[in-house]
Write a protein that holds these residues in place. Structure first.
Motif, PDB file in Angstrom:
ATOM      1  N   THR A 101       0.816  -1.210   0.000  1.00 35.23           N
ATOM      2  CA  THR A 101       0.000   0.000   0.000  1.00 35.23           C
ATOM      3  C   THR A 101       0.849   1.258   0.000  1.00 35.23           C
ATOM      4  O   THR A 101       0.392   2.328  -0.398  1.00 35.23           O
ATOM      5  CB  THR A 101      -0.924   0.024   1.236  1.00 35.23           C
ATOM      6  OG1 THR A 101      -1.386  -1.300   1.501  1.00 35.23           O
ATOM      7  CG2 THR A 101      -2.113   0.930   1.011  1.00 35.23           C
ATOM      8  N   GLY A 102       2.084   1.149   0.472  1.00 40.21           N
ATOM      9  CA  GLY A 102       2.992   2.294   0.507  1.00 40.21           C
ATOM     10  C   GLY A 102       4.425   1.839   0.304  1.00 40.21           C
ATOM     11  O   GLY A 102       4.729   0.650   0.451  1.00 40.21           O
ATOM     12  N   TYR A 103       5.299   2.791  -0.045  1.00 36.26           N
ATOM     13  CA  TYR A 103       6.671   2.429  -0.385  1.00 36.26           C
ATOM     14  C   TYR A 103       7.592   3.581   0.013  1.00 36.26           C
ATOM     15  O   TYR A 103       7.554   4.652  -0.589  1.00 36.26           O
ATOM     16  CB  TYR A 103       6.764   2.170  -1.896  1.00 36.26           C
ATOM     17  CG  TYR A 103       7.951   1.357  -2.345  1.00 36.26           C
ATOM     18  CD1 TYR A 103       7.786   0.065  -2.855  1.00 36.26           C
ATOM     19  CD2 TYR A 103       9.238   1.871  -2.292  1.00 36.26           C
ATOM     20  CE1 TYR A 103       8.865  -0.674  -3.299  1.00 36.26           C
ATOM     21  CE2 TYR A 103      10.328   1.134  -2.729  1.00 36.26           C
ATOM     22  CZ  TYR A 103      10.134  -0.140  -3.230  1.00 36.26           C
ATOM     23  OH  TYR A 103      11.213  -0.880  -3.668  1.00 36.26           O
ATOM     24  N   ALA A 125      -1.822   6.244   0.772  1.00 29.71           N
ATOM     25  CA  ALA A 125      -0.822   5.399   0.120  1.00 29.71           C
ATOM     26  C   ALA A 125       0.503   6.166   0.075  1.00 29.71           C
ATOM     27  O   ALA A 125       0.883   6.686  -0.974  1.00 29.71           O
ATOM     28  CB  ALA A 125      -1.271   5.014  -1.286  1.00 29.71           C
ATOM     29  N   PRO A 126       1.188   6.265   1.204  1.00 24.99           N
ATOM     30  CA  PRO A 126       2.410   7.072   1.267  1.00 24.99           C
ATOM     31  C   PRO A 126       3.549   6.500   0.430  1.00 24.99           C
ATOM     32  O   PRO A 126       3.751   5.291   0.375  1.00 24.99           O
ATOM     33  CB  PRO A 126       2.769   7.037   2.755  1.00 24.99           C
ATOM     34  CG  PRO A 126       2.177   5.761   3.250  1.00 24.99           C
ATOM     35  CD  PRO A 126       0.897   5.593   2.488  1.00 24.99           C
ATOM     36  N   MET A 127       4.267   7.397  -0.233  1.00 26.26           N
ATOM     37  CA  MET A 127       5.423   6.997  -1.030  1.00 26.26           C
ATOM     38  C   MET A 127       6.491   8.080  -0.953  1.00 26.26           C
ATOM     39  O   MET A 127       6.159   9.263  -0.825  1.00 26.26           O
ATOM     40  CB  MET A 127       5.042   6.802  -2.498  1.00 26.26           C
ATOM     41  CG  MET A 127       4.090   5.666  -2.764  1.00 26.26           C
ATOM     42  SD  MET A 127       3.811   5.422  -4.538  1.00 26.26           S
ATOM     43  CE  MET A 127       2.453   4.251  -4.491  1.00 26.26           C
ATOM     44  N   ALA A 130      10.466  10.240  -4.934  1.00 24.63           N
ATOM     45  CA  ALA A 130      11.063   9.602  -6.112  1.00 24.63           C
ATOM     46  C   ALA A 130      10.242   8.401  -6.567  1.00 24.63           C
ATOM     47  O   ALA A 130      10.101   8.141  -7.764  1.00 24.63           O
ATOM     48  CB  ALA A 130      12.495   9.171  -5.808  1.00 24.63           C
ATOM     49  N   ILE A 131       9.668   7.681  -5.595  1.00 28.16           N
ATOM     50  CA  ILE A 131       8.852   6.514  -5.924  1.00 28.16           C
ATOM     51  C   ILE A 131       7.527   6.957  -6.540  1.00 28.16           C
ATOM     52  O   ILE A 131       7.048   6.389  -7.521  1.00 28.16           O
ATOM     53  CB  ILE A 131       8.586   5.662  -4.670  1.00 28.16           C
ATOM     54  CG1 ILE A 131       9.913   5.178  -4.056  1.00 28.16           C
ATOM     55  CG2 ILE A 131       7.683   4.490  -5.007  1.00 28.16           C
ATOM     56  CD1 ILE A 131      10.764   4.346  -4.984  1.00 28.16           C
ATOM     57  N   ALA A 132       6.914   8.008  -5.981  1.00 25.69           N
ATOM     58  CA  ALA A 132       5.659   8.523  -6.528  1.00 25.69           C
ATOM     59  C   ALA A 132       5.842   8.933  -7.984  1.00 25.69           C
ATOM     60  O   ALA A 132       4.973   8.690  -8.828  1.00 25.69           O
ATOM     61  CB  ALA A 132       5.172   9.716  -5.691  1.00 25.69           C
ATOM     62  N   GLN A 161      -2.295  17.031  -7.718  1.00 24.02           N
ATOM     63  CA  GLN A 161      -0.971  17.478  -8.126  1.00 24.02           C
ATOM     64  C   GLN A 161       0.015  17.346  -6.971  1.00 24.02           C
ATOM     65  O   GLN A 161       1.144  16.865  -7.137  1.00 24.02           O
ATOM     66  CB  GLN A 161      -1.022  18.932  -8.611  1.00 24.02           C
ATOM     67  CG  GLN A 161       0.328  19.510  -9.032  1.00 24.02           C
ATOM     68  CD  GLN A 161       0.949  18.747 -10.194  1.00 24.02           C
ATOM     69  OE1 GLN A 161       0.277  18.438 -11.169  1.00 24.02           O
ATOM     70  NE2 GLN A 161       2.230  18.426 -10.072  1.00 24.02           N
ATOM     71  N   LEU A 162      -0.397  17.740  -5.787  1.00 24.55           N
ATOM     72  CA  LEU A 162       0.475  17.650  -4.608  1.00 24.55           C
ATOM     73  C   LEU A 162       0.752  16.189  -4.236  1.00 24.55           C
ATOM     74  O   LEU A 162       1.868  15.841  -3.841  1.00 24.55           O
ATOM     75  CB  LEU A 162      -0.165  18.400  -3.435  1.00 24.55           C
ATOM     76  CG  LEU A 162      -0.246  19.925  -3.599  1.00 24.55           C
ATOM     77  CD1 LEU A 162      -1.110  20.544  -2.507  1.00 24.55           C
ATOM     78  CD2 LEU A 162       1.150  20.535  -3.581  1.00 24.55           C
ATOM     79  N   LEU A 163      -0.258  15.332  -4.380  1.00 20.10           N
ATOM     80  CA  LEU A 163      -0.043  13.903  -4.144  1.00 20.10           C
ATOM     81  C   LEU A 163       0.984  13.341  -5.124  1.00 20.10           C
ATOM     82  O   LEU A 163       1.823  12.515  -4.759  1.00 20.10           O
ATOM     83  CB  LEU A 163      -1.366  13.142  -4.278  1.00 20.10           C
ATOM     84  CG  LEU A 163      -2.359  13.252  -3.122  1.00 20.10           C
ATOM     85  CD1 LEU A 163      -3.706  12.653  -3.518  1.00 20.10           C
ATOM     86  CD2 LEU A 163      -1.823  12.562  -1.875  1.00 20.10           C
TER      87      LEU A 163
END
Length: 209
Positions: A101-103, A125-127, A130-132, A161-163
């Motif tokens: 769910t997150g990376y 879903a935190p990332m 760089a991964i996002a 956009q911020l996500l």
């Protein structure tokens, strides 16, 4: 809010102990267990009933990605946050497709790890940034119809956009001068309008617009 029960899988002993200490000394978190490998993961998840698995990828006997593939079919409600040194496309997307769910990368500061665990528990879903970016540039999904994107308000587009820049919900709230729960409400409406169920899917449609 009840304590967030975290089950840790990390083969580096010093890092595992540091993560345990960080969580145990922070209000709102509870270490359900900590293990050096995933060989007993199904039994351990069943016994400990965690909310979130905090998991490395490169571990002996069974990799984190292989472990996800075992856990998600049997415990779909358990969220999994990868914490790893790997940022190559293959591992990132293999982990996400398996059900992570997150990376986050291990170079993330302790505060960001705590924030990410809270986000994932609350439906985010935190990332790492760089991964996002990799997800947006490389994830192949069916493009959204133009009218789907057109349904989004200016504020919702701003939040998307911020996500896409890897911002957390708290950071977005600070940037937009609104409450965190308001950000979550906007994200929920974005899901409904784009007919998706995760931040990753929403960002993919946003990128393909």
């Amino acid at each position: 809010m009840e304590d967030i029960r975290v089950l840790i899988y990390e083969d580096n002993r010093s890092l595992r102990e540091a993560l345990c200490f960080m969580l145990e000394s922070t209000e709102g978190f509870l270490v359900a267990g900590a293990y050096e490998d995933c060989t007993g993961i199904l039994r351990q998840v069943r016994e400990h009933g965690p909310d979130v698995l905090l998991m490395d990828i490169d571990m002996p006997h069974l990799s984190g990605i292989e472990a996800i593939k075992l856990v998600k079919p049997k415990f779909p409600q358990v969220n999994i946050l990868m914490l790893t040194v790997f940022d190559d496309d293959e591992r990132v997307f293999e982990a996400i497709k398996a059900g992570a769910t997150g990376y986050l990368l291990k170079k993330a500061p302790p505060g960001r790890i705590l924030e990410a665990l809270t986000e994932i528990y609350e439906g985010g879903a935190p990332m790492s940034p760089a991964i996002a970016r990799k997800v947006i540039l490389n994830l192949h999904t069916t493009p959204a119809h133009v009218e789907e994107i057109a349904r989004l308000t200016a504020r919702e587009l701003e939040i998307l956009q911020l996500l896409s820049e890897g911002k957390s919900m708290k950071m977005i709230a600070d940037s937009c001068f609104i409450a965190v729960h308001t950000v979550r409400t906007h994200v929920k409406r974005i899901y409904e309008k784009l007919q998706v169920h995760s931040v990753t899917e929403a960002l993919a449609k946003f990128h393909k617009r």
